[in-house]
Enzyme design. Sequence first.
Site, PDB file in Angstrom:
ATOM      1  N   ASP A 180       0.823  -1.215   0.000  1.00  0.00           N
ATOM      2  CA  ASP A 180       0.000   0.000   0.000  1.00  0.00           C
ATOM      3  C   ASP A 180       0.856   1.263   0.000  1.00  0.00           C
ATOM      4  O   ASP A 180       2.017   1.241   0.422  1.00  0.00           O
ATOM      5  CB  ASP A 180      -0.874   0.062   1.268  1.00  0.00           C
ATOM      6  CG  ASP A 180      -2.087  -0.841   1.167  1.00  0.00           C
ATOM      7  OD1 ASP A 180      -2.123  -1.700   0.258  1.00  0.00           O
ATOM      8  OD2 ASP A 180      -2.997  -0.701   2.009  1.00  0.00           O
ATOM      9  N   HIS A 226       3.707  -2.280   3.111  1.00  0.00           N
ATOM     10  CA  HIS A 226       3.717  -0.909   2.590  1.00  0.00           C
ATOM     11  C   HIS A 226       4.995  -0.627   1.809  1.00  0.00           C
ATOM     12  O   HIS A 226       6.079  -0.979   2.272  1.00  0.00           O
ATOM     13  CB  HIS A 226       3.570   0.097   3.741  1.00  0.00           C
ATOM     14  CG  HIS A 226       2.249  -0.008   4.446  1.00  0.00           C
ATOM     15  ND1 HIS A 226       2.001  -0.966   5.390  1.00  0.00           N
ATOM     16  CD2 HIS A 226       1.099   0.694   4.290  1.00  0.00           C
ATOM     17  CE1 HIS A 226       0.743  -0.830   5.822  1.00  0.00           C
ATOM     18  NE2 HIS A 226       0.169   0.161   5.173  1.00  0.00           N
TER      19      HIS A 226
HETATM   20 NI    NI Z   1      -2.688   3.421   3.176  1.00  0.00          NI
END
Ligand code: NI
Length: 376
Positions: free
Chosen positions: A191, A336
Amino acid sequence: MRFELTLQRAQVVAAVLAAASLTLLVALYAISPVAVTVGGRQARANRIESVESVARRVAPDLLTSGDLLDVEGKVLEHGKGAAPRILVSGRDAKSTDLVWWNRKVTILKGANTTEDVSTTVVWDHFGYQKVGDGALPVVTKQGRLGVTEIRVGSRSGAELERVNTSQAIEPTVQFALPKAGATPMVALTFDDGPSEVETAQILDVLAAQDVKATFFVIGENVERYPKIVSRAVSEGHQVAMHAYGHPNFKDISPDEITAELNRCADAVQDAAGVRPTWVRPPYGGVDGLVYTHLNNLDYRIGLWNVDPADYSRPGMQKIINRVVYGAFPGGIVLMHDGGGDRSETVAALPGIIGELRDAGYQFVTVEELAKASEVR
Ligand code: NI
């Protein structure tokens, strides 16, 4: 001849005198006071005084403007309502109207006026019926968006009323799970990217290990690093959307959600020539509105069910352990590649891939996992 001349002069003088006396008489008549009624009061005024002047002189206390009221009837501002009216013969007096012809003057006090009302349309955020659990939600019964109109005083902000113009209907959400007998699969997802350094490093690791992953990108970052996105697509990864920025969809309107996703999709299309169809709402922010609206837009939602909290930078080994021990068939791992220093995530990736592969897992994109899954 002389006599005639004298006579003519006498006639002229007489005429002048007559005219002068007539004028004097008229003037005396004009300035002689007469009785007038002003706003029900008896007064005297010269015939040549204007009606407005008499009204101001005789009844200044009646010449008041009304008040401006808020929607609840409270005074917002004194004297900011309608102006008073001076009437003669049933019409508004003009500045040329004199007492001469108008002996009865009516005064209407200024009326109170109420502030304007402005209407705000609010999209209701509502719940949903959740059946089961998982990371691949499927709307099995579509909901309906709810709309409330709030009418408030445009100056005071005081609420007049709220009207529910469309009653929300909660959608039913079920979850797709791997079909029986399927090979154990996990989906690695990233992400908040792309970022310049870490996303490129992650792509290097994935390429070396021949693993396909899914990137839930932020549109702003796509515009910043379009080449990384086109590289991800050309290397067989799924590029899906987070949003254009990073808002919580539970806090914004359907139109704002649409705008976020359109802008993000445009950025991905410009960068890599593909238009994403999968969305992971930032913060996993889903509610009845989000599910209903994204379903209307034909987007699929990909959440997660394995979360090593790599963003908190717990150390490479902890990230590996949390993923490996947390993994199960159908697992979607949240990591991430943007939003901060992701070097630990990059460092953990070979270990994660190695251990899960040893445990018999196949790495798939979220879309591939969904194809191998079904709602049961
Ligand atoms: Ni996010």
